[in-house]
Design an enzyme around this catalytic site. Structure first.
Site, mmCIF file in Angstrom:
data_model
loop_
_atom_site.group_PDB
_atom_site.id
_atom_site.type_symbol
_atom_site.label_atom_id
_atom_site.label_comp_id
_atom_site.label_asym_id
_atom_site.label_seq_id
_atom_site.Cartn_x
_atom_site.Cartn_y
_atom_site.Cartn_z
ATOM 1 N N GLU A 15 -0.380 -36.676 10.694
ATOM 2 C CA GLU A 15 -1.507 -36.995 9.815
ATOM 3 C C GLU A 15 -1.846 -35.783 8.952
ATOM 4 O OE1 GLU A 15 -4.163 -38.217 7.564
ATOM 5 O OE2 GLU A 15 -3.425 -39.740 8.982
ATOM 6 N N THR A 26 -8.445 -44.131 6.457
ATOM 7 C CA THR A 26 -9.430 -44.480 5.434
ATOM 8 C C THR A 26 -10.704 -45.047 6.037
ATOM 9 O OG1 THR A 26 -7.728 -44.883 3.754
ATOM 10 C CG2 THR A 26 -9.868 -45.922 3.413
ATOM 11 N N CYS A 27 -10.574 -45.980 6.950
ATOM 12 C CA CYS A 27 -11.742 -46.684 7.472
ATOM 13 C C CYS A 27 -12.741 -45.732 8.124
ATOM 14 C CB CYS A 27 -11.309 -47.754 8.469
ATOM 15 S SG CYS A 27 -12.692 -48.708 9.134
ATOM 16 N N CYS A 58 -14.742 -47.744 5.423
ATOM 17 C CA CYS A 58 -15.697 -48.712 5.957
ATOM 18 C C CYS A 58 -16.813 -48.122 6.800
ATOM 19 C CB CYS A 58 -14.992 -49.787 6.780
ATOM 20 S SG CYS A 58 -13.245 -49.665 6.982
ATOM 21 N N LYS A 109 -19.272 -45.799 4.723
ATOM 22 C CA LYS A 109 -19.882 -46.659 3.705
ATOM 23 C C LYS A 109 -20.900 -47.602 4.330
ATOM 24 C CE LYS A 109 -17.407 -49.949 2.190
ATOM 25 N NZ LYS A 109 -16.230 -50.618 1.589
ATOM 26 N N GLY A 132 -15.446 -53.566 -11.080
ATOM 27 C CA GLY A 132 -16.103 -54.798 -10.674
ATOM 28 C C GLY A 132 -15.617 -55.349 -9.356
ATOM 29 N N TYR A 182 -14.819 -54.851 -4.975
ATOM 30 C CA TYR A 182 -15.743 -54.727 -3.842
ATOM 31 C C TYR A 182 -16.253 -53.306 -3.679
ATOM 32 C CZ TYR A 182 -12.025 -52.740 -0.880
ATOM 33 O OH TYR A 182 -11.055 -51.936 -0.343
ATOM 34 N N GLU A 193 -20.183 -52.622 -3.889
ATOM 35 C CA GLU A 193 -20.864 -52.101 -2.705
ATOM 36 C C GLU A 193 -21.601 -50.804 -3.021
ATOM 37 O OE1 GLU A 193 -17.951 -53.811 0.845
ATOM 38 O OE2 GLU A 193 -17.506 -51.889 -0.070
ATOM 39 N N ASP A 222 -2.388 -50.833 4.616
ATOM 40 C CA ASP A 222 -2.594 -50.852 3.169
ATOM 41 C C ASP A 222 -1.387 -50.378 2.383
ATOM 42 O OD1 ASP A 222 -5.086 -51.510 4.067
ATOM 43 O OD2 ASP A 222 -6.162 -49.936 2.991
ATOM 44 N N ALA A 232 -15.446 -59.436 4.592
ATOM 45 C CA ALA A 232 -16.806 -59.268 4.076
ATOM 46 C C ALA A 232 -16.827 -58.238 2.963
ATOM 47 C CB ALA A 232 -17.750 -58.833 5.195
ATOM 48 N N HIS A 261 -32.736 -73.295 14.972
ATOM 49 C CA HIS A 261 -33.825 -73.221 13.987
ATOM 50 C C HIS A 261 -34.941 -72.288 14.478
ATOM 51 C CE1 HIS A 261 -36.356 -74.688 10.748
ATOM 52 N NE2 HIS A 261 -37.346 -74.802 11.630
ATOM 53 N N GLU A 298 -28.166 -71.838 10.311
ATOM 54 C CA GLU A 298 -28.214 -73.267 10.612
ATOM 55 C C GLU A 298 -27.787 -74.128 9.429
ATOM 56 O OE1 GLU A 298 -32.202 -75.278 10.834
ATOM 57 O OE2 GLU A 298 -32.939 -73.232 10.522
#
Length: 462
Positions: free
Chosen positions: A35, A42-43, A48, A51, A177, A179, A183, A304, A342, A438, A443
């Site tokens: 490494e 990255t994550c 992620c 962030k 434009g 993600y 974000e 990736d 997401a 509820h 729901e």
């Protein structure tokens, strides 16, 4: 004795590489993982995890402002960016250390140097100059931010830099434009920064469902982000008060910080892939088959760097499938369909399965679209006008659910469970038989009605 130094050499200690290295070591294989940065990839280090902490930080600011509607009086509230920044980096360091420990405890060698190919079985460690051989090599180096060349581009930052800013700017211009741009625009706006987001297209989040894209445009506007569409930057010029960015339509925007979030590319440049006979596509992504194997039968790639589906959990699953294929004589091709994901705008986006245009291309008129748009209960007393959007797409007479799209609070959490439903092939009738909890935002997914236009122009159930 093997003629190679290692049974497996992994280039890259991100989530996919570490998982594969650990599993191979547990099988008794001699493993090394190289490494060039910090373990975690990255994550953990620059994606992620830090962030999402920044998203939480921005959300707390919103919660403090909206608490007034719920009877709370909050005095002298202020945001301390260095305190949050340093806390995040401390956690990143802790997690990175865990990744290193995982490899060491399982008997794998962690080599904190950059590795480049000499041939299909040999890599050179660039810091020490040492050459290492391996029977199998796994490439898991991930991707890096990319920005287009333009005059003054050296004045801009990219996503890796955003976590380490010395101070919060008063104004920021975010170019892009996708993600990442969307974000970070929500994050900076939540920190009280005057935020402009400029994009060459007409709607954010290219590739997402059109109605989701419309909903995200509303999300950004509700967060007081100044959206500029149909423009591309041509020059960044340093000025006395910050920077002036010129666009192709002649407009100029003054700002304190320019953030280029124009995409990511596989981190293959300078890796020496040509020395090993490994092929890449026009974007630098390593070309692999369904088993993550390159054209060289002993060299594989996951995550990736292959540009198949750039998500951390996918890289982990690809790494696990690689171990089964290469070391357990159990070939597994990881299924990339119906993977939930997401986007952490504020509120976030959660999606799984097909978009409406994709479903229409695949199923024609044999589909039904269900939608709803409503103001969540929490937003009423808070005085927040933001509305939640939900969309469910089905196909065929049995109405198998093939796509679900949500823009609203907790959608990232909700979509994980709904991903199970789509993967399992459940039908709209299965959703309808499920009793609602509820009062919740979630729901609504089991009470959806067909979109009005579908009653006459889309539904065809034979």
């Amino acid at each position: 004795m093997s003629k190679y130094d290692y049974d497996l050499f992994v280039i890259g200690a991100g989530s996919g590489g570490v998982r594969a290295g650990r599993m191979a070591a547990q099988l008794g294989k001699r493993v090394a993982v190289a490494e060039e940065s910090r373990p975690g990839g990255t994550c953990v280090v620059r994606g992620c995890v830090p962030k999402k902490f920044m998203v939480y930080g921005a959300d707390y600011g919103t919660a403090i402002r909206e608490a007034v509607g719920y009877g709370w009086t909050v005095e002298n509230a202020k945001f301390d960016w260095p305190k949050l920044r340093d806390a995040i980096q401390s956690e990143v360091s802790r997690l990175s250390g865990i990744y290193a420990t995982i490899l060491e405890k399982n008997g794998a060698d962690l080599i904190q140097e950059r590795a480049e190919f000499v041939d299909k079985h040999t890599v050179r460690l660039t810091k020490s100059g040492r050459e290492v051989t391996a029977e199998t090599i796994l490439i898991a180096v991930g991707g890096r931010p990319w920005m287009p060349e333009m005059k003054g581009s050296e004045h801009a930052i990219m996503s890796d830099d955003a976590f380490l800013l010395d101070e919060m700017p008063e104004r920021i211009l975010i170019i892009g434009g996708g993600y990442i741009a969307s974000e970070f625009a929500g994050i900076f706006a939540g920190f009280g920064v005057k935020t402009v987001q400029a994009y060459r297209g007409t709607r954010l989040l290219n590739g997402f469902d059109p109605e989701v894209r419309d909903a995200v445009n509303e999300v950004q506007s509700n967060n007081k982000i100044d959206l500029r569409f149909g423009v591309s930057p041509t020059e960044i010029k340093k000025s006395k008060g910050g920077y002036i960015v010129t666009f192709d339509d002649g407009t100029k925007i003054g700002t304190d910080l320019v953030f280029m979030a124009t995409g990511r590319k596989p981190h293959t440049s300078g890796l020496g892939l040509e020395n090993a006979g490994v092929e890449v596509d026009k974007n630098g992504a390593i070309i692999v088959d369904e088993y993550s194997r390159t054209r060289q039968d002993n060299i594989f790639a996951v995550g990736d760097v292959t540009n198949r589906m750039n998500l951390t959990p996918v890289a982990i699953r690809e790494g696990m499938a690689f171990i089964e294929t290469r070391f357990k004589d159990n070939p597994i091709a990881y299924d990339h369909s119906d993977i939930a994901s997401a986007v952490f705008t504020r509120p976030p986006v959660g999606v799984v399965g097909l978009t409406e245009p994709e479903a229409r291309r695949e199923f024609g008129e044999e589909m039904t679209v269900y939608t709803t748009k409503f103001r969540p209960m929490k937003n009423v007393l808070a005085g927040d006008p933001q509305r939640c959007f939900m969309k469910l797409i089905t196909e065929g007479k049995n109405e198998r659910v093939v796509g679900i799209h949500i823009v609203g609070d907790d959608s990232a959490e909700i979509i994980q469970a709904l991903g199970i439903c789509v993967k399992a092939g459940l039908t709209k009738a299965d959703f309808d038989r499920t009793c609602a909890v509820h009062p919740t935002l979630a729901e609504e997914i089991v009470t959806l009605k067909p979109r009005e236009e579908n009653k006459t122009t889309v539904v065809s159930k034979g």
